[in-house]
Design a protein around this motif. Structure first.
Motif, PDB file in Angstrom:
ATOM      1  N   ILE A  59       0.689  -1.327   0.162  1.00 26.59           N
ATOM      2  CA  ILE A  59       0.032   0.032  -0.042  1.00 26.59           C
ATOM      3  C   ILE A  59       1.105   1.266   0.055  1.00 26.59           C
ATOM      4  N   THR A  60       0.443   2.325  -0.815  1.00 28.95           N
ATOM      5  CA  THR A  60       1.475   3.529  -0.989  1.00 28.95           C
ATOM      6  C   THR A  60       0.215   4.476  -0.721  1.00 28.95           C
ATOM      7  N   PRO A  61       0.640   5.759  -0.411  1.00 30.41           N
ATOM      8  CA  PRO A  61      -0.500   6.712  -0.006  1.00 30.41           C
ATOM      9  C   PRO A  61      -0.788   7.300  -1.502  1.00 30.41           C
ATOM     10  N   GLU A  62      -2.232   8.044  -1.387  1.00 26.66           N
ATOM     11  CA  GLU A  62      -2.510   8.996  -2.408  1.00 26.66           C
ATOM     12  C   GLU A  62      -2.274  10.316  -1.905  1.00 26.66           C
ATOM     13  N   PHE A  63      -1.749  10.795  -0.934  1.00 22.54           N
ATOM     14  CA  PHE A  63      -1.193  11.996  -0.423  1.00 22.54           C
ATOM     15  C   PHE A  63       0.100  12.268   0.041  1.00 22.54           C
ATOM     16  N   SER A  64       0.739  13.451  -0.247  1.00 27.18           N
ATOM     17  CA  SER A  64       1.861  13.530   0.241  1.00 27.18           C
ATOM     18  C   SER A  64       1.805  14.172   1.656  1.00 27.18           C
ATOM     19  N   GLY A  65       2.697  13.978   2.763  1.00 24.76           N
ATOM     20  CA  GLY A  65       2.664  14.751   3.829  1.00 24.76           C
ATOM     21  C   GLY A  65       3.497  13.930   4.969  1.00 24.76           C
ATOM     22  N   ILE A  66       3.112  14.409   6.256  1.00 24.32           N
ATOM     23  CA  ILE A  66       3.600  13.754   7.550  1.00 24.32           C
ATOM     24  C   ILE A  66       2.775  12.412   7.864  1.00 24.32           C
ATOM     25  N   LEU A  67       3.142  11.073   8.174  1.00 27.05           N
ATOM     26  CA  LEU A  67       2.426  10.179   8.629  1.00 27.05           C
ATOM     27  C   LEU A  67       2.050  10.306  10.016  1.00 27.05           C
ATOM     28  N   VAL A 171       7.770  11.167   6.781  1.00 30.72           N
ATOM     29  CA  VAL A 171       7.212  12.065   5.776  1.00 30.72           C
ATOM     30  C   VAL A 171       7.049  11.121   4.296  1.00 30.72           C
ATOM     31  N   VAL A 172       5.531  11.062   3.737  1.00 30.25           N
ATOM     32  CA  VAL A 172       5.648   9.975   2.689  1.00 30.25           C
ATOM     33  C   VAL A 172       5.114  10.622   1.332  1.00 30.25           C
ATOM     34  N   GLY A 173       5.543  10.436   0.288  1.00 31.66           N
ATOM     35  CA  GLY A 173       5.153  10.666  -1.023  1.00 31.66           C
ATOM     36  C   GLY A 173       4.009  10.104  -1.463  1.00 31.66           C
ATOM     37  N   ALA A 174       3.088  10.663  -2.413  1.00 27.45           N
ATOM     38  CA  ALA A 174       1.996  10.044  -2.973  1.00 27.45           C
ATOM     39  C   ALA A 174       2.576   9.000  -4.131  1.00 27.45           C
ATOM     40  N   GLY A 175       2.151   7.900  -3.756  1.00 26.91           N
ATOM     41  CA  GLY A 175       2.370   6.852  -4.889  1.00 26.91           C
ATOM     42  C   GLY A 175       3.810   6.298  -5.089  1.00 26.91           C
ATOM     43  N   GLN A 176       4.645   6.710  -3.894  1.00 25.47           N
ATOM     44  CA  GLN A 176       5.871   6.284  -3.973  1.00 25.47           C
ATOM     45  C   GLN A 176       6.428   5.712  -2.668  1.00 25.47           C
ATOM     46  N   THR A 177       5.975   6.189  -1.515  1.00 24.33           N
ATOM     47  CA  THR A 177       6.581   5.593  -0.403  1.00 24.33           C
ATOM     48  C   THR A 177       5.592   4.291   0.044  1.00 24.33           C
ATOM     49  N   PRO A 178       6.291   3.179   0.307  1.00 23.31           N
ATOM     50  CA  PRO A 178       5.298   2.102   0.580  1.00 23.31           C
ATOM     51  C   PRO A 178       5.097   2.184   2.132  1.00 23.31           C
ATOM     52  N   LEU A 179       3.916   1.957   2.422  1.00 25.85           N
ATOM     53  CA  LEU A 179       3.329   2.222   3.892  1.00 25.85           C
ATOM     54  C   LEU A 179       3.476   0.712   4.437  1.00 25.85           C
ATOM     55  N   MET A 180       2.784  -0.161   4.058  1.00 27.50           N
ATOM     56  CA  MET A 180       2.634  -1.406   4.767  1.00 27.50           C
ATOM     57  C   MET A 180       2.172  -2.629   3.528  1.00 27.50           C
ATOM     58  N   GLN A 181       2.380  -3.667   3.795  1.00 27.48           N
ATOM     59  CA  GLN A 181       1.986  -4.758   3.018  1.00 27.48           C
ATOM     60  C   GLN A 181       0.802  -5.813   3.677  1.00 27.48           C
TER      61      GLN A 181
END
Length: 346
Positions: A59-67, A171-181
């Protein structure tokens, strides 16, 4: 010299025939036989494949910002739509509140203008401007709400959190940072490549026996999908095979051995490959015992055959051998056509 040889052979044959009538202790070759019987022949194509699932996702985020929050842990069961994490919205919620205030004002203005317009009071342009302003505010609220929804990470399907990759505060980037599987082990399947020569035989619904060497487990299943495209690089097509996994013991990427039933003959004549010989012309043949007497003596007959598919140590005979024929097994390499032999039984 050839003529002399033929004459000698003729004399020898006459002597052999005479000896047979006089010598009761002649040395007759001893052989064993098998009886050809019609039986069901399920030929299998043996391949190797890997277990996979369409419900395995990073799963990757759809929004950039701080988790700002992670609400799940590794190994936790989650349901479809469940909130997994939250990303800081960067002030979108405040903007949404402001837009809602403006939208309420625009709505009140529009409703008043609408009542006046229905009473034929005021101009049409004032009514249309109020309506346009109200609709524009609604559109702005919808857009902000859609952006705000992207700050909430939800489970795309029911399953288990296999790995939490990014920690709270990153800090996560939309469509780039893997959050979890996330993975769901219920809908598993095996994918493998099948040579194009089997395209007419390996089709949807065919029976498959799947063996998992690591687990010491074997299951019976079926092909759920056969590809319609031949890969030009290796001349194969893909098939998918269902894998029931109620106990969740089968994992993605597990190696499996496949035995796919690609051919069935309900009235097949199967013989051991070891009793088949081949002549100089490339024809295959076996020896059959005919004219068998009560003393188990019979005459050897050489029969040319055509063979089909093999499975282990046996091969399918397609012609010239009938159900019930008695074929020579032990001693097949040492007899000759027309020779008298004696069948021994164990």
């Amino acid at each position: 010299m050839v003529a002399d040889q033929d004459a000698i052979h003729s004399k020898i044959k006459l002597l052999d025939d005479r000896i047979k009538t006089l010598d009761t202790t002649q040395n007759i070759p001893l052989i064993t036989t098998i009886i050809a019987k019609e039986e069901i022949f399920n030929h299998v194509l043996e391949l190797q494949g890997n277990v996979t699932t369409k419900n395995l996702l990073t799963i990757t985020p759809e929004f950039s910002g701080i988790l700002t929050n992670v609400y799940v842990t590794e190994g936790q069961r989650v349901s479809k739509g469940q909130i997994l994490a939250k990303i800081d919205d960067g002030g979108l919620s405040q903007q949404l509140a402001q837009y809602k205030i403006q939208a309420n004002l625009a709505k009140t203005t529009f409703e008043r203008q609408e009542r006046l317009w229905n009473q034929k009071i005021g101009s049409e342009i004032q009514f249309l401007q109020a309506k346009s302003s109200y609709e524009a505010q609604q559109q702005a609220i919808n857009q902000i709400q859609q952006q705000l929804n992207k700050t909430t990470v939800r489970a795309p399907f029911s399953g288990t959190i296999d790995d939490v990759i990014t920690e709270k505060g990153s800090v996560v980037g939309a469509g780039q940072t893997p959050l979890m599987q996330i993975v769901n082990l219920s809908n598993m399947y095996i994918e493998t490549d099948v040579p194009e020569s089997y395209v007419a035989d390996v089709v949807k619904g065919k029976n498959v026996m799947v063996e998992f060497p690591v687990l010491g487990k074997t299951i019976d299943t079926k092909i759920r999908q056969a590809g319609d495209i031949i890969n030009p690089a290796n001349r194969t097509f893909k098939v998918e095979i269902d894998v029931p996994n109620k106990d969740k013991s089968i994992k993605p990427n597990l190696t499996a051995r496949l035995k796919i039933n690609d051919y069935t003959n309900t009235k097949a004549i199967l013989v051991p490959q070891s009793i088949i010989s081949e002549n100089a012309e490339g024809e295959q043949y076996v020896y059959v015992v005919k004219n068998k007497k009560d003393n188990d003596e019979g005459v050897v007959s050489k029969v040319i055959i055509k063979t089909g598919r093999t499975q282990g140590d046996v091969i399918e005979v397609l012609s010239n051998i009938e159900n019930g024929a008695e074929l020579i097994k032990e001693g097949a390499r040492s007899v000759k056509d027309g020779q008298t032999v004696k069948v021994i039984k164990y």
